[in-house]
Design an enzyme around this catalytic site. Structure first.
Site, PDB file in Angstrom:
ATOM      1  CB  ILE A 451      -1.375  -0.057   0.901  1.00  0.00           C
ATOM      2  CG1 ILE A 451      -1.685  -0.958   0.909  1.00  0.00           C
ATOM      3  CG2 ILE A 451      -1.656   1.316   1.287  1.00  0.00           C
ATOM      4  CD1 ILE A 451      -1.822  -1.736  -0.023  1.00  0.00           C
ATOM      5  NE  ARG A 535       0.504   6.438  16.636  1.00  0.00           N
ATOM      6  CZ  ARG A 535       0.111   5.190  15.631  1.00  0.00           C
ATOM      7  NH1 ARG A 535       0.182   3.727  16.762  1.00  0.00           N
ATOM      8  NH2 ARG A 535       0.088   5.720  14.702  1.00  0.00           N
ATOM      9  CD1 TRP A 581      -7.407  12.812   8.736  1.00  0.00           C
ATOM     10  CD2 TRP A 581      -5.929  11.462   7.790  1.00  0.00           C
ATOM     11  NE1 TRP A 581      -8.318  11.192   9.134  1.00  0.00           N
ATOM     12  CE2 TRP A 581      -7.446  10.452   8.323  1.00  0.00           C
ATOM     13  CE3 TRP A 581      -5.204  11.381   7.590  1.00  0.00           C
ATOM     14  CZ2 TRP A 581      -7.391   9.093   7.985  1.00  0.00           C
ATOM     15  CZ3 TRP A 581      -4.626  10.170   7.013  1.00  0.00           C
ATOM     16  CH2 TRP A 581      -5.728   9.247   7.567  1.00  0.00           C
ATOM     17  CB  CYS A 663      -7.929   1.533   5.230  1.00  0.00           C
ATOM     18  SG  CYS A 663      -6.473   2.799   5.578  1.00  0.00           S
ATOM     19  CG  HIS A 713      -4.672  -2.231  11.302  1.00  0.00           C
ATOM     20  ND1 HIS A 713      -5.114  -3.006  10.215  1.00  0.00           N
ATOM     21  CD2 HIS A 713      -4.757  -1.131  11.559  1.00  0.00           C
ATOM     22  CE1 HIS A 713      -5.561  -1.213   9.673  1.00  0.00           C
ATOM     23  NE2 HIS A 713      -5.120  -0.027   9.794  1.00  0.00           N
ATOM     24  CB  CYS A 745      -3.467  -0.434   5.741  1.00  0.00           C
ATOM     25  SG  CYS A 745      -3.311   1.805   6.106  1.00  0.00           S
TER      26      CYS A 745
HETATM   27  N1  GLN Z   1      -0.015   4.683   1.461  1.00  0.00           N
HETATM   28  C1  GLN Z   1       0.306   4.765   2.624  1.00  0.00           C
HETATM   29  C2  GLN Z   1       1.205   4.251   3.709  1.00  0.00           C
HETATM   30  O1  GLN Z   1       1.392   2.824   2.796  1.00  0.00           O
HETATM   31  C3  GLN Z   1      -1.669   4.899   2.877  1.00  0.00           C
HETATM   32  C4  GLN Z   1      -2.296   4.765   4.395  1.00  0.00           C
HETATM   33  C5  GLN Z   1      -2.861   4.870   4.996  1.00  0.00           C
HETATM   34  O2  GLN Z   1      -4.062   4.489   4.249  1.00  0.00           O
HETATM   35  N2  GLN Z   1      -3.546   5.011   6.093  1.00  0.00           N
HETATM   36  O3  GLN Z   1       1.254   4.140   4.549  1.00  0.00           O
HETATM   37 ZN    ZN Z   2      -4.770   2.479   5.411  1.00  0.00          ZN
END
Ligand code: GLN
Ligand code: ZN
Length: 784
Positions: A451, A535, A581, A663, A713, A745
């Site tokens: 990702i 966090r 964000w 996500c 995760h 992710c």
């Molecule tokens: N490209 C981002 C990563 O790989 C995507 C992160 C996300 O979806 N929150 O960290």
């Molecule tokens: Zn993600």
């Protein structure tokens, strides 16, 4: 009532709905992490938490919240929903006596027990823990969790106002326990109200005269209950709670309704007349519902003390105090002044933000500055003059004037470009694009990729910090990042992944990185905001028209491409996520900056193409998060959100493959919008839902899909067999020519050990599934 002799404390004229609790220098974060890693004992943690609480009470008092009950006691060691769930005892048998070990086991999981699910709190970037409630979950109230806070404050000389999530909201945000998928937690409201009554009685016993119950659920539309149903439930719950006698059986009750305006809930609450009601009349809420104040004054009886949540708790703009004073004077009765939501969503203070441009800094108010605004408004209301608060009113007036007149917020060239944009934004036929991309990329069936980010090592973090602090020069910084990119590219080649990424070592955060490279944004040094547990993020501040001075990601992506013959995927953060964000400007609808960011990203897409990058991913993990709480406003949001994404990609060549990634959420309400993004490849979180979402997503969808098969995760390494299984399930809904193989992710928060092992298993699983004879790179890899 019989006890008319006694008068109860009036509601404070100046207060806040809630306050940040992570500590002005993230003291609580450090204490939490020290506790979790065994560096401090639970008793030492308790001491640290206590000093965060008492310092907050002291500071708020100093800033002018000095009437009894003006300071909220809303501390949460991890999350406010978990705190309330613990206090009213809905965590079931699992929760035992709820010492810290139990508490954090619920929040973070243990080796043999998963954590509670975590999800976004209303339309914010704060995540709460989702209680699980079944028809026979035993409720055991633990009022001492709240009375202890009150007693601790009292011993330090503070009369604080305890804050709990209200019963309707607590249940609306809960989910059915695992064995009862069709059960609705709201059906336990009557039982739950009994537990609230126990907690309230304990507070009355402790001498508390005001308690705050937060009911933001009443401003949102839920799947489990519509507005009228929630209003009916609120009416029943509060008529029970309020029927108890003030003093012996309960304190006075102040209900808050944050994050928007009440509909049916307004009449319901008005009919039961809590002693006080805080309504969100911040600028964004009144923009969406201009008649709200009239509806409030018409509905709410004089018996209920009105608290005007007029200072925006979610954004960082200095208030327009003169205008707000007029608004407050327009009520048909005396009102108290407060925030629209907890200030949890904003940083502590502007103090120390020495690197902000001075003009922009003058336009901002963080939590402390907002408290000063509230105090000034309350004082002006009480005295009928602004004289004694001249400084505050003058700052506010200057902020309004200089911000409106500033040349920095407005960029003609950008405005002309957005004005010239077409209404329809389309890349043409998806099948034609697929054919062109297939011919150019020559990828195998079930292509493998990631990702974007790879684990962030200490060395990478240190190099970024050193460069920022000026301890190393740009050349040294670039060398370090390039070395990391080379390592990550080599690793991907060795593992045998088909589409290579550069690994994002240069990014601290996927939104902050782009904000730092776009005009129209500023970033803070210490503007931390809690996202969940320990966090925090430092949201950038969008103050003006957005433009891009020069290519942002091209040098890194091109360098990666120079190291491999395989296709490299460029990596951008999409416009909706950048907005979601950040703290956004409040002088334009969000669709305006969305288009502007999209144009800057479209230029980046074009520069990546010129550099020979054949695949570009535009991440939109926050697409679901900004979805309006009210049903009828959703279509409009999705329309501009989808359009902004499409604008980023519309100029791309047919044979450039555009990916997107989503996500963090339940996608049910946004499936159609995801399809409408019209990406060539969509990677999406699916591992935890065991691919359930695929059938919904695939309906009428012709593009390619990469359902995440590895839940990143958790540090757990999924076995090849398990991954094969998930891919097999995915293959049932998506043909082999449209299915991609990838994690859930980015890998930024993972370690290299599990990353390497899991990615090797991923490549094996794909190979096994295709029955392909394994290539050299794959064969070399050890099974884990
Ligand atoms: N490209 C981002 C990563 O790989 C995507 C992160 C996300 O979806 N929150 O960290
Ligand atoms: Zn993600």
């Amino acid at each position: 009532m019989s006890h008319t002799e006694r008068t109860w404390a009036a509601y404070p004229t100046a207060t806040v709905t809630g306050y940040p609790r992570i500590g002005p220098n993230r003291e609580l974060k450090r204490a939490l992490e020290a506790l979790w890693s065994g560096k401090i004992s639970p008793a030492e943690f308790e001491t640290a938490a206590r000093s965060v609480r008492l310092e907050t009470y002291g500071r708020l008092t100093e800033l002018g919240l000095n009437q009894p009950y003006a300071v909220p006691a809303d501390f949460a060691a991890y999350d406010q929903v978990l705190e309330t769930a613990a206090a009213v005892g809905v965590l079931g048998g699992a929760a035992g006596d709820l010492d810290w070990e139990e508490y954090f086991a619920l929040a973070r999981g243990t080796d043999d027990r998963p954590a509670l699910e975590m999800t976004k709190w209303f339309d914010t970037n704060y995540h709460y823990l989702v209680p699980e409630i079944g028809p026979d979950t035993v409720f055991t109230p633990r009022p001492q969790r709240v009375t202890a806070l009150v007693e601790e404050a009292a011993s330090a000389g503070h009369t604080v106002r305890p804050v709990l999530v209200g019963p309707v909201t607590l249940l609306a945000l809960s989910k059915a326990a695992e064995d009862y998928p069709n059960f609705r937690p709201l059906d336990r409201l009557d039982d739950l109200v009994k537990n609230y009554a126990v907690v309230l009685a304990a507070l009355a016993e402790a001498g508390v005269e005001w308690v705050q119950l937060d009911e933001p659920a009443l401003v949102a539309d839920f799947d489990a209950a519509d507005d009228d149903q929630l209003a009916g439930l609120a009416q029943s719950a509060y008529s029970t709670l309020l029927s108890a006698a003030v003093g012996d059986e309960r304190p006075q009750i102040a209900v808050t309704a944050s994050y928007g305006s009440l509909r049916a809930g307004l009449d319901a609450l008005a009919s039961v007349a809590p002693e006080a009601l805080t309504v969100d009349i911040s600028k964004p809420t009144l923009q969406a519902d201009p008649d709200y104040i009239q509806r409030i004054t018409a509905a709410v009886p004089q018996l209920t003390h009105l608290v005007a949540g007029i200072i925006d708790g979610r954004n960082i703009w200095a208030a327009d105090l003169e205008t707000q004073l007029e608004t407050l004077r327009g009520f048909d009765r005396p009102v108290s002044v407060s925030t629209s939501t907890s200030l949890l969503h904003v940083p502590y203070t502007l103090e120390g933000e020495v690197n902000l441009p001075v003009d922009v800094a003058g336009w901002l108010s963080f939590a402390e500055e907002k408290v000063t605004e509230i105090e000034a408004l309350a004082e002006a209301l009480a005295t009928g003059t602004t004289q004694s608060r001249e400084v505050a009113f003058a700052r506010a007036a200057r902020a309004q004037r200089t911000r409106t007149e500033s040349a920095r917020t407005h960029n003609d060239a950008v405005r002309q470009r957005t004005a010239a944009l077409p209404a329809e934004v389309s890349r043409g036929d998806v099948n034609e694009r697929r054919a062109a991309q297939k011919a150019r990329l020559g990828l195998p069936d079930l292509p493998t990729t990631t990702i974007g980010s790879f684990p962030q090592t200490d060395d990478v973090r240190k190099a970024r910090a050193a460069f920022r602090a000026g301890r190393i020069d740009e050349a040294e910084y670039t060398d370090t990042m390039r070395a990391e990119i080379k390592r990550v590219v080599d690793l991907q080649e060795d593992i045998g992944l088909d589409v290579i990424v550069h690994g994002e070592p240069e990014r601290n955060d996927m939104v902050q990185y782009f904000a730092e490279h776009l005009d129209g944004f500023v970033t803070t040094a210490n503007g931390w905001v809690q996202s969940y547990g320990s966090r925090c993020t430092r949201p950038p501040i969008l103050f003006g028209d957005v433009s891009r001075a020069e290519p942002i990601t091209v040098p890194w992506s091109s360098y990666a491409a120079s190291l491999t013959d395989k296709p490299v995927k460029g990596m951008l953060t999409g416009p909706v996520t950048i907005l979601a964000w950040s703290f956004v400007r409040d002088d334009e609808p969000l669709s305006v900056p969305a288009d502007q960011i999209a144009l800057a990203l479209a230029d980046e897409v074009s520069d990546l193409e010129d550099a020979g990058i054949p695949i570009i991913q535009i991440d939109e993990p926050a697409l679901r998060e900004l979805l309006p709480l009210r049903e009828e406003r959703r279509a409009e949001y999705l329309q501009w959100a989808v359009r902004a994404f499409r604008l980023c990609a519309v100029g791309a060549r047919v044979d450039t493959q555009i990916h997107t990634h989503l996500c963090y959420s339940e996608f049910g309400q946004v499936i159609t919008a995801i399809q409408a993004l019209d990406a060539d490849v969509t990677s999406i979180e699916a591992a935890r839902s065991r691919m359930e979402l695929l059938d919904a997503l695939d309906d009428g969808f012709h593009a390619e899909i990469g359902p995440g098969v590895w839940d990143i995760h958790s540090p757990r390494v999924p076995s090849t067999a398990e991954l094969e299984d998930l891919l097999g399930a995915a293959l049932k809904s998506i043909g082999p020519d449209r299915l991609w193989v990838n994690p859930d992710c980015g890998l930024k928060t993972r370690g290299y050990r599990e990353t390497e092992a899991s990615l090797r298993n991923l490549v094996h699983a794909r190979a096994a599934l295709l029955g392909i004879r394994q290539g050299a790179g794959v064969a070399a890899a050890a099974h884990v």
